[in-house]
Design a protein around this motif. Structure first.
Motif, short mmCIF file in Angstrom:
data_model
loop_
_atom_site.label_atom_id
_atom_site.label_comp_id
_atom_site.label_asym_id
_atom_site.label_seq_id
_atom_site.Cartn_x
_atom_site.Cartn_y
_atom_site.Cartn_z
N LEU A 75 37.35 42.33 31.45
CA LEU A 75 37.76 41.30 32.41
C LEU A 75 36.56 40.58 33.00
O LEU A 75 36.56 39.36 33.18
N THR A 133 43.58 39.09 32.24
CA THR A 133 44.20 40.37 31.90
C THR A 133 43.58 40.94 30.63
O THR A 133 43.11 40.19 29.76
N SER A 134 43.56 42.25 30.55
CA SER A 134 43.00 42.92 29.39
C SER A 134 43.71 44.25 29.19
O SER A 134 44.19 44.86 30.16
N THR A 135 43.78 44.70 27.96
CA THR A 135 44.38 46.01 27.66
C THR A 135 43.57 46.69 26.57
O THR A 135 42.99 46.02 25.70
N MET A 157 45.02 47.95 38.03
CA MET A 157 45.16 48.49 36.68
C MET A 157 46.35 49.43 36.63
O MET A 157 46.74 50.02 37.64
N ALA A 217 46.04 48.75 31.14
CA ALA A 217 45.98 47.29 31.25
C ALA A 217 45.46 46.95 32.65
O ALA A 217 45.78 47.64 33.62
N THR A 262 44.23 43.67 35.52
CA THR A 262 44.35 42.27 35.93
C THR A 262 43.24 41.94 36.92
O THR A 262 42.92 42.73 37.81
N LEU A 299 44.34 34.13 36.71
CA LEU A 299 44.48 35.56 36.47
C LEU A 299 43.93 35.90 35.10
O LEU A 299 44.19 35.18 34.13
#
Length: 347
Positions: A98, A65-67, A108, A162, A164, A63
């Motif tokens: 991502l 993830t980013s924000t 998201m 955020a 994924t 996985l």
């Protein structure tokens, strides 16, 4: 006994629950339009559900993830009363981070803080996020709108989100794949995207430029140019991965082209980039001239027309360029990878 006419209430403190509920109703259909088949409805609405049994097709799924947020670009949107493009900026900033590792975006969530809930404004912002999620191939599965009276002015707001995604462990892209002889491709930006707007706003203040005027170098107003939505590269990058041997991507955000590309280089390689290979869009020249900004400062603040860079095997450069062209994405040979110390250089 308390006199109801003078009783303290949440509404008296500046929070309008009814307005928040109205905003939710206005945005529901647009949020639903972004959903993937794996989205499972949660009747309570407290959480977003995603069926991860779909990941069984992966041997070892990782996985990602980013924000991120949109930064001070929201101030220009507020001043111009344009709210449906900011969502594209948010998705571009989050989801295109991502895809740098090769991840397929899945879902998201968003967060909006505002001084006062105006249902139509909130619905426009979220509608733009949902529309951009559909373009990126991910689902908008939830979010939150928070009213902060007294902390933010009634017309002030900020957005964040955020995301994924998932990538096969053996297919992760990055510096470990890059080698001397690779070719660097530039993927065109749609404009400034969402970085450097504190400098943009400073230039506007100091130069006296109006958002409503159209400088001779542009074909539309400065405000329209500055609010051009961030290009969303997720599906384009995944298509390049499918068509060519891609070793790495670099999302060109704050810090500019050289600094961001250097993050995707191993310690034994440099990227040598040719300035003559592309012409930055006119908006950058306008900012440089009216703001009297040195070119070195422009380079380290803005993307200068390169929103994403791809490092590909030399033998697959033509295939990658052909794929980008078929998808309507302007792309070109930006430079090459050579032996070095992990730096990217514009020459």
């Amino acid at each position: 006994m308390t006199d109801e006419s003078s009783a303290t209430s949440y509404a008296a403190a500046g929070v309008d629950i009814a307005a928040g509920e109205r905003a939710v109703e206005l945005m529901k259909s647009r949020v639903a339009s972004s959903h993937r088949p794996e989205v499972v409805e949660d009747a309570s609405g407290f959480a977003g559900l995603f069926d991860v049994s779909a990941l069984k097709r992966f041997e070892r799924p990782l996985l990602a993830t980013s924000t991120d947020g949109v930064g001070t670009k929201v101030d220009l949107a507020r001043r111009l009363g344009v709210y449906d493009t900011i969502g594209h900026d948010l998705v571009g900033m989050v989801i295109d981070d991502l895809v740098v590792c090769g991840a397929e975006p899945l879902f998201m969530t968003d967060y909006i803080a505002c001084g006062r809930v105006v249902p139509e404004r909130i619905a426009a912002i979220v509608g733009g996020i949902a529309e951009a999620c559909a373009l990126a191939g991910c689902a908008l599965v939830g979010g939150e709108t928070a009213e902060h009276p007294g902390l933010l002015e009634p017309d002030e707001f900020d957005v964040a989100g955020a995301g994924t995604g998932v990538v096969e462990a053996s297919a992760v892209l990055g510096p470990h794949r890059v080698r001397a002889g690779d070719v660097v491709l530039g993927l065109a930006s749609s404009g400034i995207h969402s970085n450097g707007y504190s400098l943009v706003r400073h230039i506007l203040r100091e130069s006296g430029l109006s958002l409503e005027e159209t400088p001779a170098e542009l074909t539309r107003s400065l405000g329209e140019e500055l609010l051009t939505p961030t290009r969303i590269y997720a599906k384009d990058c995944l298509a390049l991965i499918a068509a060519a041997e891609v070793h790495a991507f670099a999302h060109i955000t704050g810090g500019g082209l050289a600094a961001n590309l250097a993050r995707s280089l191993p310690s034994g390689c440099d990227a040598v980039l040719q300035r003559s290979s592309w012409e930055p869009p006119p908006i950058f020249g306008v900012l440089e001239a009216y703001g009297r900004v040195p070119r070195a400062e422009m380079d380290k603040t803005f993307n200068m027309g390169v929103g994403m860079a791809a490092v590909v095997a030399a033998s697959d450069a033509d295939a990658a360029l052909r794929t980008a062209s078929e998808r309507g994405l302007p792309a070109w040979v930006l430079g090459e990878i050579v032996s070095g110390t992990g730096e990217a250089r514009l020459i």
